[in-house]
Design a protein around this motif. Sequence first.
Motif, PDB file in Angstrom:
ATOM      1  N   TRP A 114       0.844  -1.200   0.000  1.00  0.00           N
ATOM      2  CA  TRP A 114       0.000   0.000   0.000  1.00  0.00           C
ATOM      3  C   TRP A 114       0.881   1.253   0.000  1.00  0.00           C
ATOM      4  O   TRP A 114       1.986   1.213   0.546  1.00  0.00           O
ATOM      5  CB  TRP A 114      -0.885   0.043   1.264  1.00  0.00           C
ATOM      6  CG  TRP A 114      -1.847  -1.097   1.347  1.00  0.00           C
ATOM      7  CD1 TRP A 114      -1.632  -2.287   1.985  1.00  0.00           C
ATOM      8  CD2 TRP A 114      -3.151  -1.162   0.773  1.00  0.00           C
ATOM      9  NE1 TRP A 114      -2.735  -3.093   1.834  1.00  0.00           N
ATOM     10  CE2 TRP A 114      -3.687  -2.425   1.099  1.00  0.00           C
ATOM     11  CE3 TRP A 114      -3.925  -0.272   0.025  1.00  0.00           C
ATOM     12  CZ2 TRP A 114      -4.959  -2.825   0.689  1.00  0.00           C
ATOM     13  CZ3 TRP A 114      -5.194  -0.673  -0.371  1.00  0.00           C
ATOM     14  CH2 TRP A 114      -5.699  -1.944  -0.047  1.00  0.00           C
TER      15      TRP A 114
ATOM     16  N   ASP B 227      -7.607  -2.157   7.663  1.00  0.00           N
ATOM     17  CA  ASP B 227      -8.354  -2.262   6.411  1.00  0.00           C
ATOM     18  C   ASP B 227      -8.043  -1.008   5.583  1.00  0.00           C
ATOM     19  O   ASP B 227      -8.780  -0.033   5.584  1.00  0.00           O
ATOM     20  CB  ASP B 227      -9.852  -2.370   6.721  1.00  0.00           C
ATOM     21  CG  ASP B 227     -10.646  -2.709   5.467  1.00  0.00           C
ATOM     22  OD1 ASP B 227     -10.092  -2.571   4.352  1.00  0.00           O
ATOM     23  OD2 ASP B 227     -11.810  -3.110   5.598  1.00  0.00           O
ATOM     24  N   TYR B 228      -6.925  -1.069   4.877  1.00  0.00           N
ATOM     25  CA  TYR B 228      -6.475   0.108   4.127  1.00  0.00           C
ATOM     26  C   TYR B 228      -7.449   0.470   3.010  1.00  0.00           C
ATOM     27  O   TYR B 228      -7.665   1.635   2.718  1.00  0.00           O
ATOM     28  CB  TYR B 228      -5.082  -0.131   3.543  1.00  0.00           C
ATOM     29  CG  TYR B 228      -3.990  -0.198   4.573  1.00  0.00           C
ATOM     30  CD1 TYR B 228      -3.707   0.908   5.377  1.00  0.00           C
ATOM     31  CD2 TYR B 228      -3.257  -1.357   4.758  1.00  0.00           C
ATOM     32  CE1 TYR B 228      -2.705   0.855   6.332  1.00  0.00           C
ATOM     33  CE2 TYR B 228      -2.248  -1.430   5.714  1.00  0.00           C
ATOM     34  CZ  TYR B 228      -1.972  -0.306   6.503  1.00  0.00           C
ATOM     35  OH  TYR B 228      -1.003  -0.371   7.437  1.00  0.00           O
ATOM     36  N   ALA B 229      -8.037  -0.545   2.377  1.00  0.00           N
ATOM     37  CA  ALA B 229      -8.974  -0.268   1.278  1.00  0.00           C
ATOM     38  C   ALA B 229     -10.142   0.565   1.798  1.00  0.00           C
ATOM     39  O   ALA B 229     -10.513   1.580   1.200  1.00  0.00           O
ATOM     40  CB  ALA B 229      -9.460  -1.577   0.667  1.00  0.00           C
TER      41      ALA B 229
ATOM     42  N   SER C 113      -4.273   4.162  -1.199  1.00  0.00           N
ATOM     43  CA  SER C 113      -4.069   3.601  -2.555  1.00  0.00           C
ATOM     44  C   SER C 113      -3.230   2.333  -2.461  1.00  0.00           C
ATOM     45  O   SER C 113      -2.175   2.335  -1.826  1.00  0.00           O
ATOM     46  CB  SER C 113      -3.306   4.566  -3.447  1.00  0.00           C
ATOM     47  OG  SER C 113      -3.952   5.783  -3.513  1.00  0.00           O
ATOM     48  N   PRO C 114      -3.675   1.268  -3.142  1.00  0.00           N
ATOM     49  CA  PRO C 114      -2.791   0.102  -3.239  1.00  0.00           C
ATOM     50  C   PRO C 114      -1.652   0.428  -4.198  1.00  0.00           C
ATOM     51  O   PRO C 114      -1.795   1.276  -5.077  1.00  0.00           O
ATOM     52  CB  PRO C 114      -3.698  -0.988  -3.821  1.00  0.00           C
ATOM     53  CG  PRO C 114      -4.812  -0.266  -4.499  1.00  0.00           C
ATOM     54  CD  PRO C 114      -4.937   1.096  -3.875  1.00  0.00           C
TER      55      PRO C 114
END
Length: 431
Positions: free
Chosen positions: A293, A366-368, A373-374
């Motif tokens: 990420w 939960d980065y999404a 941004s991935p």
Amino acid sequence: MTCETLIFAATCDLAGHVRGKAFPSGDLPSRLKSGVGYTGSNIMLSAFGPIYATPFGTKGDLKLVPDEAALASVPGLDGKALQLALGDIRNLDGSLWSCCPRSFLKRAVAAMEDEFGLRLLSTFEQEFIYTGVEAAAGSSYAFDMYRRSGLLGEAIMTGLRTAGIAPDSFLPEAGDRQFEVTIDPAEGTRSADQAVLLREVVRGCAANLGARAILAPLLSPDGTSSGTHIHLSLRDLDGKPAMHDPQGLFGLSEAAQHFAAGIIAHMPAITALTAPSVSSYYRLRPDKWAPTWANIAAQDRGASLRVCPVTATTPEGIARQFNVEFRVVDAAASPYMALGAILHAGLDGLRNKLALPAHPQEADADYAAAGVSPLPASLGEALDRLEASSFARAALGEALMTAYVMLKRSEIAALDGLTEQQVCDRYAEVY
Ligand code: GLU
Ligand code: MG
């Protein structure tokens, strides 16, 4: 027979290879002006050798001009020392060529200084596989693996000092036959020169011991990866540390926050420059201790930008040591392009006073859901992101953007139809 000494004038080009031409060392004074012959299509030499496509064709003359400050002695074969002079690709009138990788970095170094009174102090860590040892169970970080590697560590340390680089450490790393070398930081362009020399010292020492140092991102898609992490900190023009503020977010000064925010904001675009091979994207996957990420985190080796710990206890000592580590890099990247991309991105953060994104800090966040941004999942996707970025277009300039994207799209095409293992094999031959 006494042999004449030669100097090899070179750049580390868009493919991350050190390429150039040698001349008698007595000619150095005149070669510092005339350089050695170069043509536009030379910069389109691919990772694997051939020129697949080129915007320049057979036309045009340039010169690769060695920089006396970047002349170093590096190990050749049979204990012989070789003279390697890194330099800039120039037009015949002496001006810097728009597609010169070292000049891409130099432009950002100059702008940081002129516009913000800041200098970048940085250092590259290099992980690699040494073929002179056999893999042994339980050998990660082990003294036993250090012993088995024989003279490698001492040869590398000696080679670095001879090349004018202060060594920091040598270690057996986590993977099978994997090692790492770290060196002291340097300012501006010198740091990238050091990284180019470091790689050649490592390759030369391994070759002298009858083996190879393989710096490619991975030997197999499921194996341990080799990264080239870059530690970054800022200094003012008097050399005073300008990175740290105990009250600032992550302990970063205001300038350092803008700088880091620029790097995070442009990370998905510049990944095409810092992780530039097809196999680079097998490294940027979960469970490799490599990032996935475009995130910043304190003391997390899974982050793209890791705020590093300090061991100093005085305010001055802490300010001097404080740095962040950019982890989205491997040895397929020219240090000039990688450091240039980071510095241009940081500069954009400073110019636009970008703020660091607030995003979760837990390792399993939960980065999404948090909108982080991935990183691109493939070189093709990374190139799409690069081409779509108006920042990257301005930083590279049209000519370099066109040349780089053409070079890298051809590299993808050259590997078409291969399995991931076969792709790793191709890169292991050349890096
Ligand atoms: N080998 C890992 C990489 O590919 C990094 C391990 C470490 O943190 O040193 O980046
Ligand atoms: Mg490491």
